[in-house]
Design a protein around this motif. Structure first.
Motif, mmCIF file in Angstrom:
data_model
loop_
_atom_site.group_PDB
_atom_site.id
_atom_site.type_symbol
_atom_site.label_atom_id
_atom_site.label_comp_id
_atom_site.label_asym_id
_atom_site.label_seq_id
_atom_site.Cartn_x
_atom_site.Cartn_y
_atom_site.Cartn_z
ATOM 1 N N ASP A 1 67.021 4.400 31.132
ATOM 2 C CA ASP A 1 66.920 5.717 31.789
ATOM 3 C C ASP A 1 67.073 6.893 30.842
ATOM 4 O O ASP A 1 67.549 7.954 31.239
ATOM 5 C CB ASP A 1 67.999 5.856 32.886
ATOM 6 N N VAL A 2 66.697 6.706 29.595
ATOM 7 C CA VAL A 2 66.734 7.827 28.645
ATOM 8 C C VAL A 2 65.494 7.731 27.766
ATOM 9 O O VAL A 2 64.837 6.698 27.704
ATOM 10 C CB VAL A 2 67.994 7.784 27.745
ATOM 11 N N LEU A 3 65.213 8.831 27.084
ATOM 12 C CA LEU A 3 64.106 8.841 26.145
ATOM 13 C C LEU A 3 64.460 7.917 24.975
ATOM 14 O O LEU A 3 65.619 7.844 24.574
ATOM 15 C CB LEU A 3 63.893 10.271 25.640
ATOM 16 N N ARG B 1 58.275 24.197 15.440
ATOM 17 C CA ARG B 1 59.595 24.071 16.066
ATOM 18 C C ARG B 1 60.168 22.672 15.812
ATOM 19 O O ARG B 1 61.321 22.513 15.406
ATOM 20 C CB ARG B 1 59.460 24.326 17.575
ATOM 21 N N ASP C 1 54.646 24.689 18.449
ATOM 22 C CA ASP C 1 55.443 23.498 18.774
ATOM 23 C C ASP C 1 55.660 22.655 17.527
ATOM 24 O O ASP C 1 56.761 22.145 17.284
ATOM 25 C CB ASP C 1 54.730 22.660 19.837
ATOM 26 N N ARG D 1 56.921 10.539 20.359
ATOM 27 C CA ARG D 1 56.943 11.754 21.167
ATOM 28 C C ARG D 1 57.895 12.799 20.608
ATOM 29 O O ARG D 1 57.961 13.919 21.108
ATOM 30 C CB ARG D 1 57.395 11.426 22.590
ATOM 31 N N ALA E 1 62.819 11.843 30.322
ATOM 32 C CA ALA E 1 62.678 10.399 30.561
ATOM 33 C C ALA E 1 62.977 10.173 32.036
ATOM 34 O O ALA E 1 63.191 11.131 32.782
ATOM 35 C CB ALA E 1 63.642 9.608 29.693
ATOM 36 N N THR E 2 63.001 8.923 32.463
ATOM 37 C CA THR E 2 63.441 8.617 33.817
ATOM 38 C C THR E 2 64.759 9.344 34.054
ATOM 39 O O THR E 2 65.624 9.332 33.199
ATOM 40 C CB THR E 2 63.653 7.103 33.961
ATOM 41 N N TYR F 1 50.252 19.749 20.028
ATOM 42 C CA TYR F 1 48.942 20.315 19.713
ATOM 43 C C TYR F 1 49.048 21.690 19.070
ATOM 44 O O TYR F 1 48.268 22.040 18.209
ATOM 45 C CB TYR F 1 48.104 20.435 20.984
ATOM 46 N N ASP F 2 50.024 22.473 19.528
ATOM 47 C CA ASP F 2 50.055 23.862 19.122
ATOM 48 C C ASP F 2 50.928 24.055 17.885
ATOM 49 O O ASP F 2 51.981 23.435 17.747
ATOM 50 C CB ASP F 2 50.597 24.718 20.285
ATOM 51 N N ASP G 1 76.865 10.496 18.590
ATOM 52 C CA ASP G 1 77.837 11.221 19.414
ATOM 53 C C ASP G 1 77.284 11.446 20.825
ATOM 54 O O ASP G 1 78.008 11.366 21.804
ATOM 55 C CB ASP G 1 78.187 12.564 18.757
ATOM 56 N N HIS G 2 75.981 11.700 20.896
ATOM 57 C CA HIS G 2 75.392 11.903 22.222
ATOM 58 C C HIS G 2 75.425 10.612 23.051
ATOM 59 O O HIS G 2 75.615 10.657 24.264
ATOM 60 C CB HIS G 2 73.950 12.397 22.094
ATOM 61 N N ASP H 1 71.545 9.860 17.019
ATOM 62 C CA ASP H 1 72.558 10.810 17.499
ATOM 63 C C ASP H 1 73.668 10.052 18.234
ATOM 64 O O ASP H 1 73.750 10.062 19.456
ATOM 65 C CB ASP H 1 71.873 11.832 18.427
#
Lengths: 460, 948
Positions: free
Chosen positions: B429-431, B453, B450, B439, A113-114, B446-447, B470-471, B468
């Motif tokens: 500023d995070v995913l 996994r 992946d 995502r 991400a950013t 595609y593969d 705790d993160h 999550d």
């Protein structure tokens, strides 16, 4: 008897209330778990250098067919210690990436991400579990690789918070002051450098940093006064994408990278671009003080000499080409042409020394043309007068067109034509400059010539 | 899983399946007749129209029939004690009288064979057939009312399914039919169809009206009544009058979706104590309720109080804790025989974890169609990110006045206030931290390697498949950052851990005052005039509050989308220029904040004439609504249009309706209703983006509704039933939604105007008494709920005020979503004379459509619809429910134990609804599959009640 029943009833009610109350408070814990978890500490690995980390990928990079390469997982319990020299958090020229630099070099970090880290952050990056790969032969450090639609493999983005610890923020960063030639070597790859005395090439005149409208990344060419060049690559999403490139000469700071053998330079902060100085090779041409009359026949200039006359100016406002002297049959004259210029736009001004205009003054000159290439109503030259030109800022001055006879497309090539008497404006206590403004390009490349410029008092 | 319609033509009704041809023909004929009658009415001049209506109402005025008298006594079947206050009505539902303290009653009836209906709260309805002789008294003796089976007694056992629309508004299934109605269709709709989000006649929730002691409790901004506002107070909400359609029940202009009047006067409750404990795996595991009522004391006071607690770690889905306390107090003073005063105060306070819907990809990945993306482990314990909470006390003071036997005036003043909201994750500023973010799913890759996994990680690591927590704490605890000129104060710099993940509370607080007075006047025998005035003053406050910084020190209040678009323009990305670069901490307001003001006044009246064999009514109302927004923040992107008051919107609206019934005999009756009304647009649809600015929705208009229905009612000793055909047309509706547009990378507002909808169909229900103890019942709801226009859409984006495009959405003849359009039920019920009962019901649902995405049905720049697709439809479903119960009497204590077992076959594949995501990737349409909801698998509700 009745009283007894009532008492029994009341006892029953109390029993019930007791049971219900018990039920409510004995089994009623049901809150959301909002107690913070115990604090977790960041445990750094063994500190190593950028060079040591890069070395893990040396074998892969040696494979010339990049499709045969595969990212390498870092299994050593290592960590990098360095300062962030560029980040996607400034000006938008990077996306989900940042550059870390230590004494041995710089490395691109890619994130999911950013990045959330800023220029000047001093960080530790735990690299164990990260993967090294390359993009166009330039290293990048990221997360678990994945296959793209075209079947090529690419390192994924890392989670910044899991891998990095900010030790301190707001530290100064020191770009290496180098020449373009120096920067185009592996020693500076990934590092923060500063070029001094550089400028965008003449061909870049009038262009923007990138395509902001369609948000497309663009390459621009930067040169020094020795004509050594490097590509400046700018994202269409960056803050400056839609701004015009600076036209002057000066310093620029950014990161050196490479893409398939071509060195590139990426600006990290557009506030660090300071290119307002005089371009390479441009001679200082102070405007002279006003005179009563003028007479210039260009004799004494050799073929292809730049035309510099004391008190006059010869300035390119687009394209970098100026008026040059030409000699034919021992006659010298001034010529401007877009021929073989490779310029999208060429505008160049020959500005006379000021003449006083308290009384009526008359301008005469000769023009000739050759190899007409202007199309439609486009005409190669304008003759203009200004009474408020300050000698520096052409755009700010007021320019009044003067009407004169000038060589037309239909006239024979190479033949000088008299302008006739051109009356200058009259203004008590003032003076005026006369400008011969050529407008052309690589395609509209008509050669246009002037000679025998004279300003005299009327009736003499 | 999905069935896509291959073709969809206007007159293509082959899809109806079960309807049969005759039904269809009837539907069409009815629709045509109705529309032509309507156009006739509309084309008449005003004075003629009035004369026509008056003629209609009074033409066959005074055909008084010969009458006789019927006498009897009503007792409880279980205890053989006399029952006071039972309501005796005729076949048309008109009240004839009530039983006295000793259970006796005397009523007057027309001569001939007549049916008497005896209704009392908590008891089964009794139907008595009697032959009345003119001028004589017929004695029918004792009528025994059995206590109602447990499953019919408890609103709380009804599944209130809850979902979320794309923009976070609460949705719910139940549609104002939460009473132990004698109508088999209504009770089946509530108790059986409720579990699949059934909406009666497909109407949206805002087309019904719910009032509590005369205080209208519909939410002003969304128009819908939310049952959670009095959840847990079931035992004191049972005295209610319910209409299934626009037929009058004596309060306001009953809207097209019907009205519910809940009466909480302390004197209506039977004296005694009642305690209930319930165990369930639906919304909550435990419920305890305690209600005490004095009845009307000798001192002419009556007091009723109720407290309930609902709690538990988990409802049907994981991560749905429940923690609710509800309080109720009603005090009534009977001043004299003509005046009474009643004060009611209630508050249903709750906090609960909400379950969310996901895409089928995620359900399959989790191996669970009840996967809930809103929770995760925090230090090993479950925590929900989506907590809905409410604390909104309601106070009403009512004055009941009977100046004469013929006049009845009730005046209520009420105040409703408090806070409500739901929490959500926010991040910087995070995913995207939501586990089902596209995502992070195998389908994004595609593969094979992946995909394997990611699938493995999803199936083995709860920190991947759930939130999550705790993160979040880890990341927030070490994100050192300096805010310069914090709060806009030059030189004020703040260094600390800037939270990257937070929990925000999206609040909707209210402050609402209502006053109404209604009078009911029996002008003459059979003629009644009821009318009144209602004044409503509302202020809603919508804002965001930091609920939890999750271990960080502060959150910087900037607009992330604007920051990305204008990285070098710090003014533009401020959420509040009056307080720029604001570092907010827990409990502080940020993001957006505005008041929603709405004021309304309604004048209404209903005239009823009851003749020998028929009843007619004529009803009208005039309503004035004013609304405006007041921004409390000056948004950087809209500095001149976000702070302060908006333009004020005024909407005068009106409505007229007429209807009645005709009795062929006491057993056969026809009822009809017709209605024309206009409504103001809802507040939430009147502003393009109320969170950011004052801009009004373009082309905002009042909506108009035409509606008509006709019913045939059969009430024979063996079969009772009803069959209704209805047709409703909604015109000029407006809908506004906001969402993140993937291609344009910005928040986008879609304002659809000129929406026309058509809802028509048939509903039928019948109960057949096989023996005195065994009953068979059958219910069918066959509807066609359509979008019948291609609405205009105005698209604007949130980072500038430019209109991006103005287009047509190509959705004509799409189906409305959120309810099965076909619902059928068949049940058998056994009621033993030895005080136990059992029943089984099978139900079938079809024509369940998903809400469509307007983005893909909107013209692109080149004038085409490149991504247009047919609407998606879910598979039909079949569910079986069982209920059993028994009651005991031990001295004066009644104990009832009942169990309501739903979906006993544990069918976990019935989709109740869902919506296509607004995000759309033309290259990879499967990335954004629709989000869907499933009806619960096997679930139960066990209820133990004790009453003195």
């Amino acid at each position: 008897m009745k009283e007894e029943q009532i008492m029994e009833k009341i006892r029953c009610i109390y029993r019930l209330i007791a049971v219900v109350t018990l039920l409510l408070f004995a089994v009623s814990c049901s809150d959301n778990n909002e107690t913070p978890p115990p604090e977790k500490l960041f445990i750094p690995g063994e500190i190593v250098t950028v060079q040591q980390v890069r070395a893990l990928y040396a074998d892969q990079l040696a494979i010339s067919d990049y499709t045969q390469r595969h990212p390498v997982e870092i299994v050593n319990d290592w960590a990098l210690l360095g300062v962030i020299t560029a980040s996607d958090k400034e000006d938008g020229n990077f996306y989900k990436e940042a550059y870390i630099e230590d004494a041995t070099g710089g490395l691109r970090l890619v994130f999911e991400a950013t990045s959330g880290i800023y220029i000047g952050d001093s960080v530790i990056v735990n690299v164990k579990g990260l993967w090294l790969g390359d993009y166009g032969n330039f290293w990048q450090l990221g997360g678990v690789p994945y296959y793209q639609q075209d079947g090529t493999v690419r390192v994924g983005g890392m989670n910044m918070d899991k891998q990095c610890l900010k030790l301190s923020i707001g530290n100064p960063t020191y770009p290496a002051a180098v020449t373009i030639t120096q920067a185009r070597s592996s020693a500076y790859l990934g590092r923060l450098v500063r070029f001094d005395g550089v400028q965008f090439t003449d061909a870049m005149t009038g262009r923007t940093w990138a395509n902001a409208v369609d948000q497309v990344t663009e390459n621009r060419t930067l040169e020094d006064c020795d004509s050594k060049t490097i590509i400046v690559r700018t994202s269409g999403y960056s803050a400056a994408a839609g701004e015009l490139l600076p036209s002057g000469n000066g310093s620029i700071t950014g990161i050196v990278t490479i893409f398939n053998g071509t060195y590139q330079f990426l600006v990290r902060d557009f506030d660090e671009v300071d290119m307002t100085g005089t371009r390479c090779g441009v001679v200082e041409q102070p405007l002279g003080t006003p005179v009563e009359t003028l007479s210039e026949d260009f004799e004494g200039f050799g073929d292809d000499d730049d035309i510099y006359i004391s008190g006059w100016q010869n300035i390119a406002t687009a394209g970098g080409r100026i008026w040059l002297a030409q000699v034919y049959s021992s006659n010298s004259y001034a010529q401007a042409t877009g021929y073989y210029s490779n310029l999208a736009s060429m505008v160049t001004w020959l500005i006379t020394r000021p003449v006083t205009i308290s009384s009526q003054k008359v301008l005469t000159f000769q023009t000739a043309k050759a190899y007409w290439a202007h199309t439609g109503t486009n005409f190669p030259m304008e003759v203009l007068a200004s009474t408020n030109y300050n000698g520096n800022d052409i755009a700010a001055a007021t320019w009044t067109p003067l009407t004169a006879v000038m060589a037309q497309q239909s006239d024979p090539d190479h033949t000088f034509i008299n302008s006739g008497n051109v009356n200058l404006p009259v203004a008590a206590g003032k003076s005026a400059v006369i400008a011969f403004k050529y407008m052309g390009s690589d395609t509209e490349s008509t050669s246009y010539r002037i000679d025998n410029i004279a300003v005299t008092a009327a009736g003499k | 899983m999905w069935r896509r319609r291959e073709t969809f033509y206007y007159n293509d009704f082959t899809d109806f399946g079960l309807y049969g041809l005759s039904t269809l023909a009837f539907c069409h004929l009815f629709k045509k007749l109705y529309l032509s009658a309507l156009s006739f009415l509309l084309h008449m001049k005003h004075n003629r129209l009035i004369i026509f209506i008056l003629l209609l109402a009074f033409s066959c005025g005074s055909m008084a029939a010969q009458q006789g008298t019927v006498k009897g006594t009503i007792t409880s079947k279980n205890s053989s004690t006399p029952l006071a206050g039972a309501l005796i009505t005729d076949a048309s539902g008109s009240e004839l009288g009530k039983s006295g303290v000793d259970g006796s009653f005397t009523v007057s009836l027309d001569e001939g064979k007549q049916m008497l209906f005896i209704n009392m709260t908590d008891y089964e309805q009794a139907i008595v057939s009697v032959t009345v002789t003119a001028g004589e008294t017929t004695e029918i003796g004792a009528v025994e009312l059995p206590e109602m089976a447990g499953f019919m007694m408890d609103i709380g056992s009804v599944s209130i399914m809850e979902g979320f629309s794309e923009d976070g508004f609460e949705t719910q299934s139940i549609h104002g039919v939460l009473s132990a109605s004698a109508d088999i269709f209504m009770s089946t709709a509530a108790y059986t169809f409720g579990q699949v989000m059934y909406r009666k006649r497909g109407y949206d929730n805002n087309y019904q009206n719910v009032s509590l002691n005369g205080f209208v409790v519909n939410d002003i901004e969304s128009g819908a009544p939310y049952w959670s506002n009095w959840g847990g107070l079931n035992d004191v909400m049972r005295s209610s009058v319910v209409s299934s359609g626009p037929e009058p029940i004596g309060f306001l202009f009953e809207p097209v979706g019907g009205a519910t009047r809940i009466n909480t006067r302390a004197s209506v409750y039977r004296s005694g104590i009642r305690a209930v404990y319930s165990r369930s795996n639906r919304t909550y595991p435990n419920r305890a309720m305690l209600t005490y009522s004095t009845g009307l004391l000798n001192s002419n006071w009556a007091v009723t109080g109720s407290y309930s607690r609902r709690w538990g770690e988990q409802g049907y889905k994981e991560g749905t804790f429940y923690d609710a306390n509800s309080f109720f107090l009603s005090v009534e003073k009977k001043i004299n025989s003509r005046h009474s005063l009643n004060l009611t105060a209630l508050d249903a306070m709750y906090r609960r974890g909400v379950g969310g819907g996901a895409t089928q990809e995620v359900y399959d990945l989790a191996g669970d169609n009840y996967y809930n993306p809103y929770w995760g482990y925090q230090d090993g314990e479950v925590r929900s990110a989506r907590v809905r909470s409410s604390n909104k006390p309601l106070l009403t003071l009512a004055h009941i006045w009977k100046p004469s036997d013929k006049l009845d005036i009730q005046t209520t003043a009420g105040y409703w206030f408090g806070k409500g909201g739901y929490t959500a994750l926010n991040w910087y500023d995070v995913l995207d931290p939501r586990p089902d973010y596209y995502r992070k799913l195998p389908g994004y890759f595609y593969d094979e390697s992946d995909i394997d996994r990611i699938t493995d990680a999803w199936q083995s690591d709860p920190s991947v498949s759930h939130i999550d927590w705790d993160h979040f704490y880890y990341a927030n605890s070490k994100n050192i950052y300096t805010v310069y000129n914090e709060g806009g104060v030059e030189g004020n710099s703040l260094t600390g851990n800037r939270s990257k993940y937070i929990i925000e509370d999206r609040r909707n607080d209210l402050s609402q005052f209502q006053f109404n007075s209604r009078a009911s006047w029996n002008i003459a025998s059979g003629m009644n005039l009821t009318g009144g005035l209602l004044v409503d003053i509302y202020r809603g406050h919508n804002f965001n509050v930091i609920s939890d910084l999750l271990g960080g020190d502060y959150w910087l209040d900037v607009d992330q989308f604007a920051e990305r678009d204008y990285p070098n323009n710090p003014e533009a990305y401020q959420n509040d220029l009056n307080n720029p670069d604001n570092a907010v901490t827990e409990g502080e307001t940020f993001g957006n904040s505005y008041y929603a003001f709405q004021r309304g006044a309604i004048l209404w009246g209903t005239g009823t004439y009851t003749g020998n064999r028929y009843k007619l009514y004529l009803s009208a109302h005039a309503k004035y609504t004013a609304m405006w927004r007041e921004g409390l923040m000056r948004k950087g992107l809209f500095p001149d249009n976000s702070f302060g008051e908006s333009e004020r919107l005024d909407f005068p609206t009106w409505g007229v309706k007429a209807g009645g019934d005709y009795r062929f005999t006491g057993r056969h009756m026809i009822i009809f209703n017709t209605l024309i009304t206009t409504n103001p647009p809802l507040f939430r649809n009147s502003f393009l983006s109320p969170r950011t600015r004052n801009t009004l929705t373009p082309e905002l208009r009042e909506e108009m509704i035409f509606s008509g229905d006709v019913s045939y009612v059969l009430r024979s000793p063996v079969v009772t039933g009803r069959m209704t055909a209805y047709y409703t047309r909604f015109m000029n509706q407006t809908e506004v939604t906001s969402f993140y547009h993937d291609e344009w990378r910005t928040l986008v507002n879609y304002a659809m105007t000129g929406i026309d909808k058509e809802n028509y169909g048939i509903e039928a229900g019948a109960e057949i008494g096989i023996t005195s103890e065994l009953t068979v019942n059958a219910v069918a709801s066959l509807g066609q709920y359509l979008w019948i226009s291609n609405p205009d859409i105005t698209i604007t984006q949130d980072n500038n005020s430019q209109v991006l495009s103005k287009e047509e959405v190509w959705i004509q003849y799409f189906r409305q979503s959120g309810t099965p359009q076909t619902a059928l039920a068949l049940g058998i019920e056994y009621n033993s004379s030895r005080f136990w009962w059992a029943g089984i019901t099978g139900s079938y649902y079809d024509n369940i459509y998903l809400d469509f995405n307007p983005v893909t049905r909107t013209k692109d720049d080149t004038g085409y619809y490149p991504y247009w697709d047919y609407q998606q439809k879910a598979d039909p479903g079949f569910l079986v429910d069982i209920f059993v119960g028994k009651s005991w009497r031990i001295d004066d204590v009644y104990v009832t134990l009942s169990a309501n077992l739903s979906n006993v076959l544990d069918n976990r594949t019935v989709i109740t609804g869902g919506y296509e995501q607004y995000r759309y990737d033309p290259e990879r349409p499967d990335l954004f599959q629709p989000r869907v909801y499933y009806a619960n698998g096997f679930n139960y509700f066990i209820n133990l009640s004790i009453r003195y």
